[in-house]
Design a protein around this motif. Structure first.
Motif, PDB file in Angstrom:
ATOM      1  N   UNK A 122      -7.771  11.607   4.212  1.00  0.00           N
ATOM      2  CA  UNK A 122      -9.032  12.132   4.749  1.00  0.00           C
ATOM      3  C   UNK A 122      -9.748  11.128   5.655  1.00  0.00           C
ATOM      4  N   UNK A 123     -10.839  11.580   6.220  1.00  0.00           N
ATOM      5  CA  UNK A 123     -11.652  10.710   7.072  1.00  0.00           C
ATOM      6  C   UNK A 123     -12.313   9.624   6.227  1.00  0.00           C
ATOM      7  N   UNK A 124     -12.693   8.535   6.893  1.00  0.00           N
ATOM      8  CA  UNK A 124     -13.401   7.477   6.186  1.00  0.00           C
ATOM      9  C   UNK A 124     -14.857   7.868   5.985  1.00  0.00           C
ATOM     10  N   UNK A 125     -15.326   7.907   4.747  1.00  0.00           N
ATOM     11  CA  UNK A 125     -16.737   8.220   4.538  1.00  0.00           C
ATOM     12  C   UNK A 125     -17.617   7.014   4.910  1.00  0.00           C
ATOM     13  N   UNK A 126     -18.853   7.297   5.332  1.00  0.00           N
ATOM     14  CA  UNK A 126     -19.749   6.224   5.774  1.00  0.00           C
ATOM     15  C   UNK A 126     -20.034   5.183   4.694  1.00  0.00           C
ATOM     16  N   UNK A 127     -20.281   5.587   3.430  1.00  0.00           N
ATOM     17  CA  UNK A 127     -20.567   4.558   2.414  1.00  0.00           C
ATOM     18  C   UNK A 127     -19.399   3.578   2.258  1.00  0.00           C
ATOM     19  N   UNK A 128     -18.191   4.077   2.433  1.00  0.00           N
ATOM     20  CA  UNK A 128     -17.022   3.218   2.327  1.00  0.00           C
ATOM     21  C   UNK A 128     -17.059   2.145   3.408  1.00  0.00           C
ATOM     22  N   UNK A 129     -17.317   2.583   4.650  1.00  0.00           N
ATOM     23  CA  UNK A 129     -17.349   1.612   5.744  1.00  0.00           C
ATOM     24  C   UNK A 129     -18.433   0.579   5.515  1.00  0.00           C
ATOM     25  N   UNK A 161     -12.175   7.470  -1.424  1.00  0.00           N
ATOM     26  CA  UNK A 161     -11.843   8.844  -1.801  1.00  0.00           C
ATOM     27  C   UNK A 161     -13.037   9.777  -1.830  1.00  0.00           C
ATOM     28  N   UNK A 162     -14.156   9.425  -1.188  1.00  0.00           N
ATOM     29  CA  UNK A 162     -15.391  10.212  -1.088  1.00  0.00           C
ATOM     30  C   UNK A 162     -15.900  10.703  -2.438  1.00  0.00           C
ATOM     31  N   UNK A 163     -16.190   9.810  -3.359  1.00  0.00           N
ATOM     32  CA  UNK A 163     -16.682  10.260  -4.657  1.00  0.00           C
ATOM     33  C   UNK A 163     -18.139  10.719  -4.584  1.00  0.00           C
ATOM     34  N   UNK A 164     -18.513  11.650  -5.491  1.00  0.00           N
ATOM     35  CA  UNK A 164     -19.941  11.953  -5.637  1.00  0.00           C
ATOM     36  C   UNK A 164     -20.525  11.159  -6.806  1.00  0.00           C
ATOM     37  N   UNK A 165     -19.666  10.737  -7.731  1.00  0.00           N
ATOM     38  CA  UNK A 165     -20.095   9.830  -8.802  1.00  0.00           C
ATOM     39  C   UNK A 165     -19.110   8.679  -8.869  1.00  0.00           C
ATOM     40  N   UNK A 166     -19.657   7.455  -8.893  1.00  0.00           N
ATOM     41  CA  UNK A 166     -18.811   6.270  -8.938  1.00  0.00           C
ATOM     42  C   UNK A 166     -18.917   5.659 -10.332  1.00  0.00           C
ATOM     43  N   UNK A 167     -17.753   5.436 -10.988  1.00  0.00           N
ATOM     44  CA  UNK A 167     -17.748   4.825 -12.312  1.00  0.00           C
ATOM     45  C   UNK A 167     -17.125   3.433 -12.205  1.00  0.00           C
ATOM     46  N   UNK A 168     -17.890   2.392 -12.507  1.00  0.00           N
ATOM     47  CA  UNK A 168     -17.369   1.030 -12.375  1.00  0.00           C
ATOM     48  C   UNK A 168     -17.381   0.353 -13.739  1.00  0.00           C
ATOM     49  N   UNK A 169     -16.181  -0.084 -14.191  1.00  0.00           N
ATOM     50  CA  UNK A 169     -16.075  -0.728 -15.501  1.00  0.00           C
ATOM     51  C   UNK A 169     -16.082  -2.238 -15.334  1.00  0.00           C
ATOM     52  N   UNK A 170     -17.188  -2.867 -15.674  1.00  0.00           N
ATOM     53  CA  UNK A 170     -17.379  -4.315 -15.567  1.00  0.00           C
ATOM     54  C   UNK A 170     -16.936  -4.867 -14.209  1.00  0.00           C
TER      55      UNK A 170
END
Ligand SMILES: Nc1ncnc2c1ncn2[C@@H]1O[C@H](COP(=O)(O)OP(=O)(O)O)[C@@H](O)[C@H]1O
Ligand SMILES: [Mg+2]
Lengths: 350, 242, 293
Positions: B111-118, B153-162
């Motif tokens: 897919x296209x690169x989402x802005x938050x990723x850049x 991957x254009x998430x709407x919720x990001x889960x970060x473990x430590x």
């Protein structure tokens, strides 16, 4: 920024990162090899050209296993099963249509490859959708090949006649050549057909491994769970690679039966089943180019050894396999290249 | 723009046992859209298990998970990712045999690169040298790369473990800055963290897990004011604070 | 009545065959996560050793024991030379042991020719109604029970068993506790090889002894292992061989032995779809479920 979308797939096939031979010296070597094969019949008898075609015709099967095992991390010991299925199905279809050999050849090819792919699809569904442990796949594919061999051995007698064609049990089955119109693929024509098929399979797979899907296949070899959590259906990706590899085995099977006009259940025996694994492991499983070269050379070696009545052929290949797995597990050609690079660097340093 | 009245991720009555260990006990958890939540708790509290349940790596023994109002409890992990979950693991799981670019391309699903990723890639300084192998990166850069992969991957919720485990204070602060920047752009984020300075700097709301259950929930000030939380988590014994 | 006895006998025979064919493989897989693809050839070596010994005048039981020891020693040598380099690389181990199997079978052909003197089947026959049963197969069924009990004792009651189970659960932790993990692996591989040699010798009277006889064991042994799974050695072996025999016996009886083998493969495919970790995971599953409820 990363995202200039990959330009054209053919370009990626020759410059992409996932094989050796992606720079001008590599292309030059490939070009020279290809030129050699194209010019070879000019100096060789039809008999020799037919022999060389035999050394080449297993390459699609080996390339398929390279894709599956070297790139995808999925080992199959049963590629010969798909080889045999395609060969037998072609024989039955083409053998029943001798009145119209052109149609018989075309339908035979489609049916043979279709049957190999379908068997892989059904068998692979059970294996990959069960997400079994990695060691189960080679075991079950080996069992498939052996049972197929046993089954084909049981098909002697008139009960196992499909239309006009008898499967023939251990005596085997006669099979017509490929024919388009009045043109029969034999001798030089068969040789060029084989060379062209090998080249197409090689380029096709180079495109595949250097495409996005190829990248995903490598990712799931490295870490299946990580790959799944990037949004990929790992089971489906594995199944697709398995079916592609099976169809490539089928291509080799078709070449084989139209080369010798004959097939027996021994093509899917235990000894035969080991051969693709040996070619791929010895050559260097994650390099299509290395696998292609080594498959040719090893086929020539075993052919020469066994036609001289040498019973050591199997032992020699077995020892070669054990030695390579012990001392150059990445394969002979990648190891040679690495040694060559080291030697060059040493020279530069001094 | 995010709608703070909308629950984007909802866990209802999640249960998970491993043999005799209860790793998730009646977990009810709601994340509103555009929220940045920190989940804290001592080792073995069930934080990673909670993420594994959300992502579908482990099936829950009981309970339900909804993403944007849709029941995703029965979905496979890859389907949840396609529906908008992005996740990093507690131990770094970038592809070591690949370059940065290949890692990110794999994460992009074409897919296209989402802005938050850049934005994150630039903020972390990873936008240069994309053809380096991952093995050329320092530890904290690999952590950042994995965050970028999840964002790709254009998430709407990001889960970060430590995400800041093993980072220096400067690197931790930079991580916090970037996450808050992403969040102010509308992204909903849940971070599991140990580092109290990070949590203080980052979180709007904090959830405390203890022995698989939600022990407390509130702002950082409310949480740190609770003595029972200090007792189980902050390692302070009652006598000390008394 | 006689029919029931006959069916039971068939069932027992098939289960005993599957168990004998697979036991050495299962011991090595369960403990070390290594598949020995030369397993069939190890059985072949056991049969050869037994035949050689019997025809030099040794009594059959002694010949069988001797074969087990010989193949066990051979296994240990191979483990030291080759297999130990492949711990943690299960696919590599599969491939290299396949290479070994090619060398062994073809090497045997060259060294001893295509045939080996057969061993007469010991014991006589029992008759129930119109059916007659070989006492030797009844003896093999009893042997299976003894072998399983012996393995159970080895793992549950001996120092080695304790170390082996610790290694199986967590090799790194076992090493940290001072267990000589390398030695545990070596002995386990030797034990698995000895079991293969023993089974080969025991089954030798029931079949023709030839360099490629190992192949007939490949499909049944590996299917038994796949269905059994790696989680519990003895439980998996019992569960899988009896379950498979339950399927194979009626199919072989009605349609012949080839379709019996096909039934084995189909059962394996269906079962792994339901239980990807084999029947031995059933017990574990039930245990966790019990804990929840
Ligand atoms: N796959 C598993 N199998 C068995 N026990 C597990 C598994 N995963 C986690 N646990 C147990 O569940 C509890 C919670 O673990 P975890 O979620 O990793 O905690 P945290 O991330 O908060 O440190 C711990 O007691 C841990 O040992
Ligand atoms: Mg954790």
């Amino acid at each position: 920024m990363p995202q200039k979308r990959r330009p054209n797939p053919l370009r990626a096939a020759f410059t992409g990162p996932h094989d050796i031979g992606r720079t001008p010296p590599g292309w030059a070597l490939m070009g020279l090899i290809l030129l050699g094969f194209l010019l070879y019949p000019a100096t060789a008898s039809a008999f020799s050209a037919t022999n060389v075609a035999y050394y080449l015709l297993n390459i699609p099967m080996a390339l398929g296993l390279s894709l599956l095992w070297g790139y995808g991390g999925i080992l199959s010991f049963g590629q010969v099963a798909f080889f045999a299925v395609a060969g037998y199905v072609y024989g039955v279809v083409a053998g029943n249509m001798t009145a119209d050999p052109t149609l018989g050849s075309i339908l035979g090819i489609l049916a043979g490859l279709g049957a190999a792919g379908l068997l892989a699809l059904i068998f692979g569904y059970f294996i990959f959708y069960a997400r079994v442990a990695a060691w189960i796949v080679p075991i079950l594919t080996l069992v498939l090949a052996l049972l197929l061999s046993t089954f084909l051995g049981l098909t002697a007698g008139s009960a196992w006649k499909v239309g006009d064609v008898a499967l023939g049990g251990y005596n085997g089955m006669n099979i017509p050549s490929l024919q388009i119109g009045n043109f029969i693929f034999q001798d030089y024509a068969f040789y060029y057909l084989t060379v062209a098929t090998v080249v197409l399979c090689f380029i096709g797979l180079r495109i595949r491994v250097n495409s996005h899907r190829g990248q995903v296949l490598i990712a799931l070899r490295e870490d299946p769970l990580r790959t799944e959590l990037l949004g990929y259906d790992v089971r489906l990706e594995q199944l697709v690679a398995f079916v592609i590899a099976a169809v490539l085995s089928g291509i080799s099977g078709l070449l084989y039966v139209t080369w010798g006009n004959y097939i027996t259940p021994s093509v899917t025996s235990l000894a035969q089943a080991s051969l693709p694994v040996i070619w791929v492991a010895v050559g260097g499983r994650d390099s299509l180019f290395a696998v292609m070269i080594l498959t040719f050379l090893l086929n020539q070696l075993t052919y020469v050894l066994s036609s001289a009545g040498n019973q050591y052929a199997l032992i020699i290949t077995g020892v070669l396999l054990v030695a390579v797995m012990l001392f150059a597990p990445e394969g002979l050609i990648p190891r040679l290249i690495e040694l060559g690079r080291k030697a060059l660097r040493l020279k530069e340093a001094t | 723009m995010p709608d703070p009245a909308k629950t984007i991720l909802h866990a209802i009555g999640l249960q998970k046992r491993f043999g005799g260990v209860v790793a998730a006990r009646d977990v009810d958890f709601a994340l509103t859209e555009g929220e940045l939540r920190c989940v804290i708790g001592p080792n073995g509290a069930g934080k990673s298990t909670f993420f594994a349940l959300l992502a579908g790596i482990q099936p829950p023994d009981a309970g339900r998970i909804e993403l944007e109002g849709e029941d995703i409890t029965r979905l496979k992990p890859f389907q949840r990712v396609r529906k908008g979950l992005g996740l990093t693991f507690q131990t770094n799981r970038t592809f070591h045999a690949m370059t940065l670019r290949q890692n990110l391309d794999t994460a992009g699903r074409g897919g296209e690169e989402p802005a938050p990723f850049r934005a994150a890639l630039t903020a972390f300084g990873l936008d240069r040298g994309l053809d380096r192998p991952v093995t050329a990166l320092a530890h904290h850069e690999r952590q950042w790369l994995e965050i970028c992969m999840a964002l790709r991957g254009r998430p709407s919720v990001l889960l970060l473990d430590e995400p800041t485990a093993g980072m220096s204070p400067v690197e931790t602060r930079r991580t916090s800055d970037v996450l808050r920047e992403l969040n102010s752009g509308g992204l909903s984020i849940i971070v599991v963290e140990h580092d109290i300075a990070f949590v203080r700097a980052t979180a709007q709301m904090v959830t405390v897990l203890h022995q698989g259950a939600i022990f407390a929930e509130g702002t950082m000030a409310e949480i740190t004011a609770r003595e029972d939380v200090r007792a189980i988590y902050l390692g302070k014994v009652r006598e000390e604070t008394a | 009545m006689a029919e029931i006895v006959s069916l039971l006998y068939q069932f027992g025979t098939n289960a005993a065959f599957l168990l004998l064919a697979a036991l050495g493989l299962i011991v090595i897989l369960g403990m070390m996560n290594i598949i020995n693809l030369a397993h069939g050839e190890f059985m072949m070596l056991g049969a050869y050793a037994a035949s050689a010994a019997v025809h030099r005048g040794l009594p059959f039981p002694l010949a069988v024991l001797l074969s087990a020891v010989a193949v066990g020693v051979f296994g240990i040598v191979l483990e030291r030379l080759v297999v130990r380099h492949f711990y943690g690389r299960e696919l590599g181990a599969l491939v290299v042991t396949w290479g070994i199997s090619l060398i062994l079978s073809q090497g045997t052909l060259i060294a001893f020719g295509p045939f080996m003197a057969p061993i007469a089947i010991p014991g006589g026959a029992l008759t129930v109604g119109v059916y007659s049963f070989s006492t030797y197969w009844l003896f093999l069924m009893a042997i299976c029970v003894v072998l399983l009990a012996g393995l159970g004792w080895l793992y549950k009651a001996t120092e080695f068993g304790l170390q082996a189970r610790a290694t199986m659960q967590n090799a790194a932790m076992a090493r940290a506790l001072g267990i000589r993990v390398e030695r545990v692996y070596m002995i386990t591989f030797g034990l698995g090889s000895a079991l293969a040699g023993l089974s080969g010798a025991l089954l030798a009277p029931t079949t023709s002894i030839a360099p490629f006889m190992g192949q007939q064991f490949v499909a049944p042994a590996f299917i038994t292992v796949v269905v059994g799974g790696g989680a519990s050695v003895i439980g998996g072996a019992i569960g899988s061989s009896s379950l498979l025999s339950l399927v194979e016996t009626p199919v072989s009886f009605l349609m012949g032995s080839f379709w019996g083998s096909i039934a084995l493969l189909v059962t394996a495919l269906v079962l792994i779809r339901i239980l990807p970790n084999g029947v031995s995971s059933l017990r574990l599953r039930r245990r966790t479920r019990g804990a929840r409820g």
